[in-house]
Design a protein around this motif. Structure first.
Motif, mmCIF file in Angstrom:
data_model
loop_
_atom_site.group_PDB
_atom_site.id
_atom_site.type_symbol
_atom_site.label_atom_id
_atom_site.label_comp_id
_atom_site.label_asym_id
_atom_site.label_seq_id
_atom_site.Cartn_x
_atom_site.Cartn_y
_atom_site.Cartn_z
ATOM 1 N N UNK A 115 -9.932 33.218 -18.612
ATOM 2 C CA UNK A 115 -8.947 32.139 -18.557
ATOM 3 C C UNK A 115 -9.431 30.893 -17.852
ATOM 4 N N UNK A 116 -10.713 30.893 -17.451
ATOM 5 C CA UNK A 116 -11.282 29.767 -16.698
ATOM 6 C C UNK A 116 -10.350 29.359 -15.549
ATOM 7 N N UNK A 117 -10.002 30.343 -14.768
ATOM 8 C CA UNK A 117 -9.019 30.135 -13.714
ATOM 9 C C UNK A 117 -9.625 29.450 -12.492
ATOM 10 N N UNK A 124 -20.383 29.533 -13.293
ATOM 11 C CA UNK A 124 -21.220 29.463 -14.494
ATOM 12 C C UNK A 124 -20.455 29.900 -15.736
ATOM 13 N N UNK A 125 -19.448 30.763 -15.536
ATOM 14 C CA UNK A 125 -18.628 31.222 -16.656
ATOM 15 C C UNK A 125 -17.500 30.253 -16.997
ATOM 16 N N UNK A 126 -17.383 29.163 -16.244
ATOM 17 C CA UNK A 126 -16.397 28.140 -16.566
ATOM 18 C C UNK A 126 -15.208 28.060 -15.648
ATOM 19 N N UNK A 127 -15.171 28.903 -14.599
ATOM 20 C CA UNK A 127 -14.054 28.829 -13.644
ATOM 21 C C UNK A 127 -14.209 27.621 -12.733
ATOM 22 N N UNK A 128 -13.080 27.165 -12.210
ATOM 23 C CA UNK A 128 -13.094 26.153 -11.151
ATOM 24 C C UNK A 128 -13.092 26.886 -9.815
ATOM 25 N N UNK A 129 -14.112 26.659 -9.008
ATOM 26 C CA UNK A 129 -14.152 27.219 -7.663
ATOM 27 C C UNK A 129 -13.473 26.205 -6.743
ATOM 28 N N UNK A 170 -25.343 35.834 -13.296
ATOM 29 C CA UNK A 170 -25.728 36.182 -11.926
ATOM 30 C C UNK A 170 -26.753 35.197 -11.398
ATOM 31 N N UNK A 171 -26.567 34.735 -10.143
ATOM 32 C CA UNK A 171 -27.513 33.783 -9.572
ATOM 33 C C UNK A 171 -28.852 34.413 -9.260
#
Length: 266
Positions: free
Chosen positions: A107-109, A134-139, A265-266
């Motif tokens: 959900x790109x949460x 990296x998966x598109x979430x907002x941190x 993964x970093x």
């Protein structure tokens, strides 16, 4: 020797026991029981930002939950010596946390990371935050200028922490998370969709109605009680400060792989 790459479940269970993240852990039985008693007696430092009311005033009820969800010895007459965390329960909880992280990524949460145990868990949270970004979430970036009576609320490597005297601070308090969520509301910014944390950071977020998952030790019962009541979604039982923070790397790799985030993964 450290595990390279992503471990299987069986390899991870073995690693957790060998490094004493689970299995026969360093926290003695008498310390566990003392903390259960203090929570039951209403000592707020052991409530981790939660409002437990009068629901957990019997330390034997607390022990029963900890035996079920953590794997400590369930005998109330066993009062001194070695205590345990069941590594199978640790991995079961990692699987449940992975499912919530997968939902966040899908959900790109907006996700907020925080730790009251930076000496042990800071890099676990950092790596998870990097994979979700990296998966598109907002941190979530916390507001500037936040502080509590204990110190300043800062953010390093995407993880909110308490800073005191130029040192990252160990804290059980929920006040740092209160400062963050209040600061976001004051700035007209949305609250996180998910908090990934530990200690009072996780407890206060769940109490405030934010989806919250996290980690807790066998002598920190509050979050497991909250999980049993549905206030927190997932709590992973583990020793939260073993001799090397690198010992947590295989656990983090397993978590991110199960969440479908291995490629990030970093």
């Amino acid at each position: 020797m450290p595990i390279s790459g992503t471990p299987s479940r069986a390899q991870l269970v073995d690693h957790l026991v060998r490094t004493r993240i689970a299995g026969d852990v360093a926290t003695p039985r008498e310390n566990n029981l003392s903390h259960y008693r203090q929570l039951a007696n209403g000592v707020r430092n052991f409530w981790f930002g939660l409002e437990l009311g009068d629901r957990w005033t019997d330390e034997q009820d607390v022990l029963a939950v900890m035996a079920e969800r953590v794997g400590v010895n369930d005998d109330p007459e066993y009062r001194y010596g070695q205590d345990t965390i069941d590594p199978e329960l640790t991995v079961d909880a990692l699987d449940r946390m992975a499912a919530r992280l997968r939902k966040a990524a899908g959900g790109r949460q907006r996700v907020l990371f925080a730790t009251g145990h930076p000496g042990g868990l800071l890099d676990v949270h950092r790596a998870t935050a990097a994979a979700l970004r990296a998966a598109g979430c907002e941190i979530v970036v916390i507001p500037d200028g936040l502080q509590t009576d204990e110190g300043y609320v800062m953010q390093f490597a995407d993880v909110a922490v308490l800073e005191h005297g130029a040192t990252l601070w160990h804290t059980h308090s929920g006040e740092p998370m209160r400062a963050v969520l209040t600061g976001l509301e004051r700035a007209g910014r949305p609250l996180p969709d998910l908090v990934v944390a530990d200690h009072g950071w996780a407890g206060y977020a769940g109490q405030h109605g934010v989806d919250s998952v996290g980690y807790a030790d066998s002598n920190d019962p509050a979050l497991f009680l909250a999980e049993s009541e549905g206030t927190l979604q997932v709590v992973v039982p583990l020793d939260d400060h073993v001799v090397s923070p690198r010992h947590y790397d295989p656990m983090t790799a397993y978590l991110l792989a199960e969440a479908g985030l291995a490629q990030h993964m970093p």
